[in-house]
Design an enzyme around this catalytic site. Structure first.
Site, PDB file in Angstrom:
ATOM      1  N   ASN A 206       0.864  -1.186   0.000  1.00 46.95           N
ATOM      2  CA  ASN A 206       0.000   0.000   0.000  1.00 46.95           C
ATOM      3  C   ASN A 206       0.898   1.233   0.000  1.00 46.95           C
ATOM      4  OD1 ASN A 206      -1.830   2.007   0.513  1.00 46.95           O
ATOM      5  ND2 ASN A 206      -2.429   1.280   2.552  1.00 46.95           N
ATOM      6  N   TRP A 207       0.999   1.866  -1.157  1.00 46.49           N
ATOM      7  CA  TRP A 207       1.889   3.025  -1.276  1.00 46.49           C
ATOM      8  C   TRP A 207       1.258   4.297  -0.721  1.00 46.49           C
ATOM      9  CZ3 TRP A 207       4.164   2.308  -6.952  1.00 46.49           C
ATOM     10  CH2 TRP A 207       5.051   1.222  -6.928  1.00 46.49           C
ATOM     11  N   LYS A 208       0.018   4.186  -0.265  1.00 40.27           N
ATOM     12  CA  LYS A 208      -0.685   5.331   0.357  1.00 40.27           C
ATOM     13  C   LYS A 208      -0.472   6.590  -0.500  1.00 40.27           C
ATOM     14  CE  LYS A 208      -0.322   3.112   4.813  1.00 40.27           C
ATOM     15  NZ  LYS A 208      -0.355   3.226   6.261  1.00 40.27           N
TER      16      LYS A 208
ATOM     17  N   HIS B  78      -9.653   0.528   4.702  1.00 44.16           N
ATOM     18  CA  HIS B  78      -8.342   0.735   5.334  1.00 44.16           C
ATOM     19  C   HIS B  78      -8.507   1.666   6.539  1.00 44.16           C
ATOM     20  CE1 HIS B  78      -4.347   2.292   6.077  1.00 44.16           C
ATOM     21  NE2 HIS B  78      -3.950   1.096   5.649  1.00 44.16           N
TER      22      HIS B  78
ATOM     23  N   GLU C  52      -6.958   4.163   7.618  1.00 44.90           N
ATOM     24  CA  GLU C  52      -6.900   5.622   7.390  1.00 44.90           C
ATOM     25  C   GLU C  52      -8.180   6.132   6.751  1.00 44.90           C
ATOM     26  OE1 GLU C  52      -3.089   5.309   5.552  1.00 44.90           O
ATOM     27  OE2 GLU C  52      -2.311   4.833   7.534  1.00 44.90           O
TER      28      GLU C  52
ATOM     29  N   GLU D  15      -5.232  -5.386  10.637  1.00 38.72           N
ATOM     30  CA  GLU D  15      -4.242  -4.334  10.867  1.00 38.72           C
ATOM     31  C   GLU D  15      -4.611  -3.550  12.121  1.00 38.72           C
ATOM     32  OE1 GLU D  15      -2.246  -2.967   6.998  1.00 38.72           O
ATOM     33  OE2 GLU D  15      -4.264  -2.174   6.912  1.00 38.72           O
TER      34      GLU D  15
ATOM     35  N   GLY E 105      -0.356   5.123  14.004  1.00 35.30           N
ATOM     36  CA  GLY E 105      -0.343   4.302  15.220  1.00 35.30           C
ATOM     37  C   GLY E 105       0.519   4.866  16.334  1.00 35.30           C
TER      38      GLY E 105
ATOM     39  N   SER F  28       3.276  -1.752  10.490  1.00 33.02           N
ATOM     40  CA  SER F  28       4.728  -1.609  10.709  1.00 33.02           C
ATOM     41  C   SER F  28       5.526  -2.863  10.344  1.00 33.02           C
ATOM     42  CB  SER F  28       5.022  -1.201  12.156  1.00 33.02           C
ATOM     43  OG  SER F  28       4.456   0.058  12.427  1.00 33.02           O
TER      44      SER F  28
ATOM     45  N   GLY G 262       2.852  -0.932   4.287  1.00 33.99           N
ATOM     46  CA  GLY G 262       2.743   0.462   3.856  1.00 33.99           C
ATOM     47  C   GLY G 262       4.108   1.090   3.663  1.00 33.99           C
TER      48      GLY G 262
HETATM   49  P1  PGA Z   1       2.592   0.465   7.614  1.00 33.58           P
HETATM   50  O1  PGA Z   1       1.117   0.527   6.999  1.00 33.58           O
HETATM   51  O2  PGA Z   1       3.247  -0.760   7.066  1.00 33.58           O
HETATM   52  O3  PGA Z   1       3.235   1.744   7.130  1.00 33.58           O
HETATM   53  O4  PGA Z   1       2.435   0.436   9.092  1.00 33.58           O
HETATM   54  C1  PGA Z   1       0.349  -0.627   6.848  1.00 33.58           C
HETATM   55  C2  PGA Z   1      -0.999  -0.234   6.306  1.00 33.58           C
HETATM   56  O5  PGA Z   1      -1.524   0.806   6.695  1.00 33.58           O
HETATM   57  O6  PGA Z   1      -1.566  -0.957   5.466  1.00 33.58           O
END
Ligand code: PGA
Length: 250
Positions: free
Chosen positions: A7-9, A93, A95, A164, A173, A209, A230
């Site tokens: 997930n490149w957000k 997700h 977020e 997650e 988080g 993470s 992410g």
């Molecule tokens: P992260 O994000 O690996 O940066 O903690 C995971 C996610 O939100 O899917």
């Protein structure tokens, strides 16, 4: 085989997304061991989908709107992502739920839209730090699953669930990692709960993470089919080291 979903957000702009895609294409990845999907930003989705069209890497949307077309300013539907070449989509997700205030009902509609359009949804669920402190972790997971899946016709399409814990996600988080034993216990809860809604074996991902240093502690859990990653997926060096780690056991 393990799933490595990236997930490149909103970490990368259009050019950076294509640069990272280009480096990944040049990597030798053992696709017998890794099933990979990338979730780039919406503006890059079409170009990245075309770029990987002849490869084993799938591309997905980070979020989809439920109505195929219409008066929905700023939204992009599952249909439009499909037309752009996407095959997958993240749904619910953390977020989207906690930064953008999306409800369990919104998540359900997005999930249905993906199934209707033939996109493979990755339903994301997880408790917040407050839920956890209040002893409501299992309650939250069960509620999110029930709201998303009750009386839903999963049809014959593929479908995945990503557990997650919100408190373990980079950025949003607490910075505290989820211990593998805790992830394993919760993945069991998810698995048991899913059995109420479907007879199918649903692949379960862990996210929060995950990086090259800890990825094996999660993917080696018996009930963990892969990871949703992410921040560590948005830089070539950290992502390629993570891939190398998963290949050791995938
Ligand atoms: P992260 O994000 O690996 O940066 O903690 C995971 C996610 O939100 O899917």
């Amino acid at each position: 085989m393990k799933y490595v979903y990236a997930n490149w957000k909103m970490y990368l702009d259009y050019k950076e997304s294509l640069e990272l895609a280009n480096k990944l294409k040049e990597e030798t990845i053992d696709f017998a061991k890794i099933e990979m999907a990338i979730f780039p930003n919406t503006l890059a989705a079409s170009a990245i989908s075309s770029f990987f069209a002849d490869s084993k890497i799938s591309v997905g949307a980070q979020n989809v709107n439920w109505s195929p077309k219409g008066a929905y300013t700023g939204a992009v539907s599952a249909l439009l992502f499909k037309e752009a070449g996407c095959t997958h989509a993240l749904v619910g997700h953390s977020e989207r739920r906690h930064v953008f205030g999306e409800s369990d009902e919104d998540v359900r509609r997005r999930l249905e839209a993906c199934l209707n359009e033939g996109l493979v949804p990755v339903l994301c669920i997880g408790e917040t730090a407050e839920d956890r402190k209040a002893g409501k972790t299992e309650y939250r997971i069960k509620k999110q699953l029930m709201k998303a899946l009750e009386k839903l016709d999963l049809g014959s399409g593929d479908f995945l669930v990503a557990y997650e814990p919100v408190w373990a996600i980079t950025g949003s988080g607490t910075g505290e990692p989820c211990l593998p034993e805790e992830a394993e216990r919760m993945l069991n809860v998810v698995q048991e709960e899913l059995a109420q809604f479907t007879d199918k074996k649903i692949p379960l991902l862990y996210g929060g993470s995950v990086k090259s240093e800890n990825v094996l502690s999660y993917v080696s859990l018996s009930n963990c089919d892969g990871i949703l990653v992410g921040s560590a997926s948005a830089k070539f060096d950290s992502f390629s080291s993570l891939i190398r780690e998963v290949e050791k056991i995938g």
